[in-house]
Scaffold this active site. Structure first.
Site, PDB file in Angstrom:
ATOM      1  N   GLN A  38      18.558  16.803   5.934  1.00  0.00           N
ATOM      2  CA  GLN A  38      16.851  17.312   6.379  1.00  0.00           C
ATOM      3  C   GLN A  38      15.492  17.680   5.749  1.00  0.00           C
ATOM      4  O   GLN A  38      14.630  16.987   5.730  1.00  0.00           O
ATOM      5  CB  GLN A  38      17.278  17.730   7.793  1.00  0.00           C
ATOM      6  N   ASN A  39      15.800  18.357   4.266  1.00  0.00           N
ATOM      7  CA  ASN A  39      15.062  19.169   3.701  1.00  0.00           C
ATOM      8  C   ASN A  39      14.890  17.312   2.382  1.00  0.00           C
ATOM      9  O   ASN A  39      16.227  17.033   2.253  1.00  0.00           O
ATOM     10  CB  ASN A  39      16.002  20.121   2.627  1.00  0.00           C
ATOM     11  N   ALA A  40      13.729  17.342   2.498  1.00  0.00           N
ATOM     12  CA  ALA A  40      13.111  16.407   1.833  1.00  0.00           C
ATOM     13  C   ALA A  40      13.148  16.717   0.186  1.00  0.00           C
ATOM     14  O   ALA A  40      12.715  15.649  -0.858  1.00  0.00           O
ATOM     15  CB  ALA A  40      11.487  16.538   1.644  1.00  0.00           C
ATOM     16  N   THR A 145       9.818  21.706   1.782  1.00  0.00           N
ATOM     17  CA  THR A 145      10.060  20.748   1.737  1.00  0.00           C
ATOM     18  C   THR A 145      11.017  20.946   2.835  1.00  0.00           C
ATOM     19  O   THR A 145      12.345  20.292   3.346  1.00  0.00           O
ATOM     20  CB  THR A 145      11.309  20.281   0.650  1.00  0.00           C
TER      21      THR A 145
END
Length: 183
Positions: A38-40, A145
């Protein structure tokens, strides 16, 4: 027990250093920067440098290097229960030797912090020990992020990251850190 960061991703031609705080639990388990799905971070790198999460990790890292991007963390080690930056125990922080790293990568003209925690740790733990010449490197605090920073939509994060990473030699006082664009 302290969590430990990974070696930097960099080569001698690096122009931009992106600093996080410390790898999260998923990253530590996988031994990869920003491994939390889920980290961008890798989604943003995919849009900017064709280094997206659909590529193998080694290829993503190589694409950053080819684009003059170095990646590391402020903390060499620290105690942190879980993965939230807010849980980092400040008294346990051992900073990376960023003075030596920057001295060996003289082309770096911009340090981008992946979130405010990385910027604050740098200012408290690293900046006091930097020689004056290294203090002159421009900095930009970018939106985190992390999935914990979900209040900002992805497209806005992407726009802000792009404004800094795609124009590192053209500082915009509205994007870079306040004052003289220096720490």
């Amino acid at each position: 027990m302290n969590d430990k960061c990974f070696p930097p991703i960099a080569d001698t031609h690096a122009r931009i250093l992106i600093l996080g705080s410390l790898p999260g639990q998923v990253s530590l388990q996988r031994q990869q920067y920003y491994a939390q799905p889920q980290n961008a971070f890798w989604k943003i790198m995919g849009r900017l440098f064709d280094a997206g999460p659909e590529r193998p990790y080694a290829e993503r890292a190589q694409r950053l290097v080819l684009n003059g991007i170095a990646l590391w963390d402020v903390c060499a080690s620290a105690q942190r229960p879980g993965s939230l930056d807010a849980a980092i125990v400040h008294s346990s922080v051992v900073p990376n030797d960023l003075a030596a790293f920057l001295a060996h990568h003289p082309g770096i003209g911009l340090i981008g912090f992946n979130g405010g925690k990385a910027a604050n740790l740098f200012r408290r733990q690293v900046l006091p020990g930097l020689p004056a010449g290294l203090r002159a490197i421009r900095t930009a605090t970018l939106p985190s992020t992390s999935p914990a920073h979900a209040a900002m939509p992805f497209e806005e994060k992407l726009t802000r990251w792009a404004a800094v990473l795609q124009n590192p030699d053209q500082p915009d006082p509205n994007i870079f850190d306040r004052g003289t664009n220096r720490l």
